[in-house]
Design a protein around this motif. Structure first.
Motif, PDB file in Angstrom:
ATOM      1  N   LEU A 129       0.826  -1.207   0.000  1.00 19.60           N
ATOM      2  CA  LEU A 129       0.000   0.000   0.000  1.00 19.60           C
ATOM      3  C   LEU A 129       0.863   1.261   0.000  1.00 19.60           C
ATOM      4  CD1 LEU A 129      -2.929  -0.984   2.378  1.00 19.60           C
ATOM      5  CD2 LEU A 129      -2.799  -1.125  -0.121  1.00 19.60           C
ATOM      6  N   ARG A 130       1.981   1.213   0.706  1.00 19.11           N
ATOM      7  CA  ARG A 130       2.876   2.381   0.711  1.00 19.11           C
ATOM      8  C   ARG A 130       3.390   2.670  -0.696  1.00 19.11           C
ATOM      9  NH1 ARG A 130       8.987   2.756   3.378  1.00 19.11           N
ATOM     10  NH2 ARG A 130       9.572   4.673   2.261  1.00 19.11           N
ATOM     11  N   VAL A 131       3.900   1.654  -1.363  1.00 17.67           N
ATOM     12  CA  VAL A 131       4.446   1.854  -2.706  1.00 17.67           C
ATOM     13  C   VAL A 131       3.342   2.254  -3.681  1.00 17.67           C
ATOM     14  CG1 VAL A 131       5.658   0.777  -4.629  1.00 17.67           C
ATOM     15  CG2 VAL A 131       6.362   0.269  -2.281  1.00 17.67           C
ATOM     16  N   ALA A 132       2.195   1.581  -3.596  1.00 14.28           N
ATOM     17  CA  ALA A 132       1.090   1.898  -4.500  1.00 14.28           C
ATOM     18  C   ALA A 132       0.626   3.341  -4.323  1.00 14.28           C
ATOM     19  CB  ALA A 132      -0.065   0.933  -4.268  1.00 14.28           C
ATOM     20  N   ASP A 133       0.523   3.786  -3.086  1.00 14.98           N
ATOM     21  CA  ASP A 133       0.098   5.169  -2.827  1.00 14.98           C
ATOM     22  C   ASP A 133       1.084   6.166  -3.435  1.00 14.98           C
ATOM     23  OD1 ASP A 133      -2.173   4.405  -1.468  1.00 14.98           O
ATOM     24  OD2 ASP A 133      -1.319   4.689   0.536  1.00 14.98           O
ATOM     25  N   GLU A 134       2.379   5.909  -3.253  1.00 19.83           N
ATOM     26  CA  GLU A 134       3.379   6.835  -3.777  1.00 19.83           C
ATOM     27  C   GLU A 134       3.385   6.835  -5.306  1.00 19.83           C
ATOM     28  OE1 GLU A 134       7.255   7.134  -2.128  1.00 19.83           O
ATOM     29  OE2 GLU A 134       6.644   6.427  -0.138  1.00 19.83           O
ATOM     30  N   PHE A 193       8.814  -1.511 -17.978  1.00 19.02           N
ATOM     31  CA  PHE A 193       8.513  -2.282 -16.780  1.00 19.02           C
ATOM     32  C   PHE A 193       9.697  -2.111 -15.842  1.00 19.02           C
ATOM     33  CE2 PHE A 193       8.987  -5.977 -14.144  1.00 19.02           C
ATOM     34  CZ  PHE A 193       7.726  -6.514 -13.916  1.00 19.02           C
ATOM     35  N   VAL A 194       9.439  -1.696 -14.612  1.00 22.39           N
ATOM     36  CA  VAL A 194      10.535  -1.525 -13.663  1.00 22.39           C
ATOM     37  C   VAL A 194      10.046  -1.870 -12.263  1.00 22.39           C
ATOM     38  CG1 VAL A 194      10.058   0.949 -13.415  1.00 22.39           C
ATOM     39  CG2 VAL A 194      12.293   0.073 -12.781  1.00 22.39           C
ATOM     40  N   GLU A 195      10.800  -2.719 -11.580  1.00 14.90           N
ATOM     41  CA  GLU A 195      10.451  -3.033 -10.195  1.00 14.90           C
ATOM     42  C   GLU A 195      11.165  -2.078  -9.267  1.00 14.90           C
ATOM     43  OE1 GLU A 195       9.140  -7.685 -10.500  1.00 14.90           O
ATOM     44  OE2 GLU A 195      11.224  -7.276  -9.931  1.00 14.90           O
ATOM     45  N   THR A 196      10.440  -1.644  -8.225  1.00 14.66           N
ATOM     46  CA  THR A 196      10.965  -0.627  -7.326  1.00 14.66           C
ATOM     47  C   THR A 196      10.555  -0.929  -5.894  1.00 14.66           C
ATOM     48  OG1 THR A 196      11.064   1.772  -6.928  1.00 14.66           O
ATOM     49  CG2 THR A 196       8.964   0.892  -7.724  1.00 14.66           C
ATOM     50  N   HIS A 197      11.387  -0.497  -4.963  1.00 15.50           N
ATOM     51  CA  HIS A 197      11.214  -0.858  -3.554  1.00 15.50           C
ATOM     52  C   HIS A 197      11.799   0.264  -2.705  1.00 15.50           C
ATOM     53  CE1 HIS A 197      11.861  -3.134   0.205  1.00 15.50           C
ATOM     54  NE2 HIS A 197      11.096  -4.092  -0.284  1.00 15.50           N
TER      55      HIS A 197
END
Length: 277
Positions: A31-36, A231-235
């Motif tokens: 949820l944190r990543v999705a919100d940002e 497409f890029v994965e991020t964390h």
């Protein structure tokens, strides 16, 4: 042109971004990543699809973290969709997963290792949702014509292909940017997977390594080569991630990557008559 919820992807469409953490480590993280990402997409007026995996079935070690599983993962993706308004996608490994995912996600993603699995492709196609098939590391770009034919047999026109590197000797991947126009010639938008392309498979013994420093270079090259999306994965903290940490870019670096790539994309557009006057 492919339809994805309220987005379109293709030659004359806005650029598409697919982004999110590799795997669903926790509800809080997702949820944190999705919100940002949603807030950033709204500010920049870009097309962004949220991605995360409920199950990483092809981990190097059987002891590696795989994710929360199908049911919990799909519930979380639905929550992201309702909470942020972003379209969502996840990868599937079996036909029953494709059937279930088709009830929730906007894009069903087929992993590169499974790009030739006929039953999985057909089930994904019959879902009616957009399908994104990653080119196998072991396949030539023109071999994806058979993948395209299988999906089209289902009557589903919404198919994208993804370039994510090709096996080069042992433990390394390389990208041939000619794969982008070659696969576009098959009549599909082509996405470039900038993070999985920097993997070094199995290089850490029981884990896959990688070099995230190379992600921006490859992404910029792919945009210049004419890809239809990235497409890029991020964390938030890739070094602490439970899957693909060496390949993911830090979340706070994502906006800069988008900014640069969008500028390259804009520079590629045909000049208008006014620009010649």
């Amino acid at each position: 042109m492919v339809k994805i919820a309220n987005y379109t992807c293709g030659k004359d469409s806005p650029f598409l971004w697919i982004a999110g953490p590799c795997v669903m480590e926790s509800r809080e993280l997702i949820l944190r990543v999705a919100d940002e990402l949603a807030a950033f997409a709204q500010r920049q007026k870009i097309q962004l699809v949220f991605k995360s995996s409920f199950d990483k079935a092809n981990r190097t070690s059987g002891k590696s973290f795989r994710g929360p599983g199908l049911q919990e993962g799909l519930k979380l993706l639905e929550e992201v969709r309702q909470r942020t308004g972003l379209p969502v996608t996840t990868d599937v490994h079996e036909t029953h997963q494709a059937e279930a995912a088709g009830q929730v996600v906007d894009i069903i993603q087929i992993p590169a290792f499974l790009a030739r699995q006929t039953d999985l492709l057909l089930t994904a196609g019959k879902s009616g949702k957009a399908v994104n098939v990653k080119k196998g590391q072991f396949m030539a770009p023109w071999d994806m014509k058979n993948v395209v034919a299988k999906i089209r047999e289902t009557g589903n026109p919404n198919l994208m292909l993804t370039e994510r590197g090709s096996t080069f000797g042992y433990g390394n991947l390389v990208n041939d940017m000619r794969a982008i126009p070659w696969m576009q010639d098959l009549g599909c938008p082509v996405i470039f997977d900038a993070t999985h392309s920097v993997q070094t498979p199995g290089s850490q013994g029981d884990r896959t390594g990688g070099d995230r420093r190379m992600v921006p270079y490859l992404a910029k090259a792919a945009v210049a080569a004419g890809c239809d999306g990235i497409f890029v994965e991020t964390h938030p903290n890739p070094d602490q991630a439970l899957s693909d940490g060496p390949n993911m870019i830090p979340l706070d670096e994502f906006p800069r990557l988008v900014e640069v790539c969008q500028r390259i994309r804009s520079a590629l557009r045909e000049p208008t008559e006014e620009s010649h006057s």
